[in-house]
Design an enzyme around this catalytic site. Sequence first.
Site, PDB file in Angstrom:
ATOM      1  N   HIS A 165      -4.582   1.984   7.136  1.00 47.16           N
ATOM      2  CA  HIS A 165      -3.159   2.215   6.867  1.00 47.16           C
ATOM      3  C   HIS A 165      -2.516   2.755   8.131  1.00 47.16           C
ATOM      4  O   HIS A 165      -3.170   3.413   8.959  1.00 47.16           O
ATOM      5  CB  HIS A 165      -2.959   3.234   5.743  1.00 47.16           C
ATOM      6  CG  HIS A 165      -3.399   2.758   4.397  1.00 47.16           C
ATOM      7  ND1 HIS A 165      -4.101   3.546   3.523  1.00 47.16           N
ATOM      8  CD2 HIS A 165      -3.232   1.564   3.767  1.00 47.16           C
ATOM      9  CE1 HIS A 165      -4.363   2.874   2.413  1.00 47.16           C
ATOM     10  NE2 HIS A 165      -3.840   1.674   2.546  1.00 47.16           N
ATOM     11  N   GLU A 168       0.807  -1.218   0.000  1.00 54.09           N
ATOM     12  CA  GLU A 168       0.000   0.000   0.000  1.00 54.09           C
ATOM     13  C   GLU A 168       0.843   1.273   0.000  1.00 54.09           C
ATOM     14  O   GLU A 168       0.334   2.366   0.245  1.00 54.09           O
ATOM     15  CB  GLU A 168      -0.948   0.003   1.203  1.00 54.09           C
ATOM     16  CG  GLU A 168      -1.906  -1.180   1.225  1.00 54.09           C
ATOM     17  CD  GLU A 168      -3.072  -1.029   0.257  1.00 54.09           C
ATOM     18  OE1 GLU A 168      -3.694   0.044   0.231  1.00 54.09           O
ATOM     19  OE2 GLU A 168      -3.368  -2.003  -0.469  1.00 54.09           O
ATOM     20  N   CYS A 183      -2.693  11.653   3.549  1.00 53.15           N
ATOM     21  CA  CYS A 183      -3.044  10.797   2.406  1.00 53.15           C
ATOM     22  C   CYS A 183      -2.784  11.507   1.084  1.00 53.15           C
ATOM     23  O   CYS A 183      -2.511  10.859   0.071  1.00 53.15           O
ATOM     24  CB  CYS A 183      -4.524  10.405   2.469  1.00 53.15           C
ATOM     25  SG  CYS A 183      -4.903   9.102   3.653  1.00 53.15           S
TER      26      CYS A 183
END
Length: 443
Positions: free
Chosen positions: A247, A172, A369
């Site tokens: 995450h 990721e 992000c």
Amino acid sequence: MREFNFDGIVGPTHHYAGLSHGNMASQANAMSPANPQLAALQGIEKMRVLAGRGFAQGVLLPHFRPNLTLLRELGFNGPDAVMLGKAWQAAPEIVAKCYSASSMWTANAATVTPSPDSADGRVHFTPANLQAMFHRSMEHPFTERLLRHIFADEQHFAVHAALPSVDYFGDEGAANHTRLAVEEEAEGVQVFVYGRSALQSGPAPQNYPARQTLEASQAIARRHGVAADRSLFVQQNPGVIDAGVFHNDVIAVGSNNVLFYHQDAFVGGDAAIEEMRAAFGDQDFYPIKVPREIIDVQRAVNTYLFNSQLIARETVGRPSLLLVAPGECERDTVVADYLNMLVESEAPIDEVLYFDLRESMRNGGGPACLRLRVSLTDEQAGAITAPVLGDRLGFEALENWVKTHYRDRLTFDDLRDPQLLEECRRAYSELEQLFELPRLYPL
């Protein structure tokens, strides 16, 4: 050497379809109307303000959507508008995924190793395969293409292909990776946070997927040439994954020699922090632990406190850092009071700057992000020819582009409109010209 934050531009098809399992905000706002124009402008404003304060700023371009190539690979055919209509009739949920603007969250674009930490002295990039979610798994081919356009000078940069897109190597990107170093040009400690191991047994989340594997993190460290004694592999607490921490950057954020993290972030708790301290050796390390008694995990997820950007200022001696937080932190009195206390204390975080990023936040992505961190020397930055850095960024031109081409309302049902495809083509064609990257998109 300076750390550049490469922010993703929100694409014109930003919408809420609840595509990300385990992402509470994404699921909670599914099928709500979105405002792509406002989403993009909010992100650009954050870039403008930080660049104006002297922080090194870059930009990554959005991926072209809808992904027509993928729809054809799935068996839909005919002229583009006809093909989209067929796909909508048969599987609107697939069309929504092929329209996803999720590439805006560039913390998932790649894992980056700066030159002081790599064996060959180059900056290394590995695009994330994002294989856990279908709508994101289609991103890595274009991410690699875009990175190769921007970081084209092979004397300074090495852009790898993504790891194999299989469960064993679930990756990721930088959202599960933190580089800790006393200063940018010093050799750092690469902290890879994983949710599970494909081979080893151990604690695992029960409700939501652990997207990052240990094996993926180990492979990236090897291909980037990170020394074994400068690589740490720390497991994320499976309990927080089940609470919506999909995450690591939703529960911890680091910069230079400071780590801002929740008490429940890692398996092993304080032992994981002591591993990081030991890797630093005799150098100063400043972990800032937020106790669960003050801010519980659910509040941290709801406000995205740890999905803030942590940006170091150039100082001598004790570090001085700015925390770039979402407006939700300011509106939550418990979190706001804690941050005020932190700033007034002796902690290295001495300023908090809040931004309204509500459109991104409603889909599950805060300030951290929206950016990919890349540390560059002056020579490396000078090797980038596309106008994606600092003074070469035309924020006003970018805003005008958004206002010209973006809708201010987009719903799930609007994705069936063939006119939306034509609007996207015009927008991306102009964006290629704006950033001097001809033939970047499949237009």
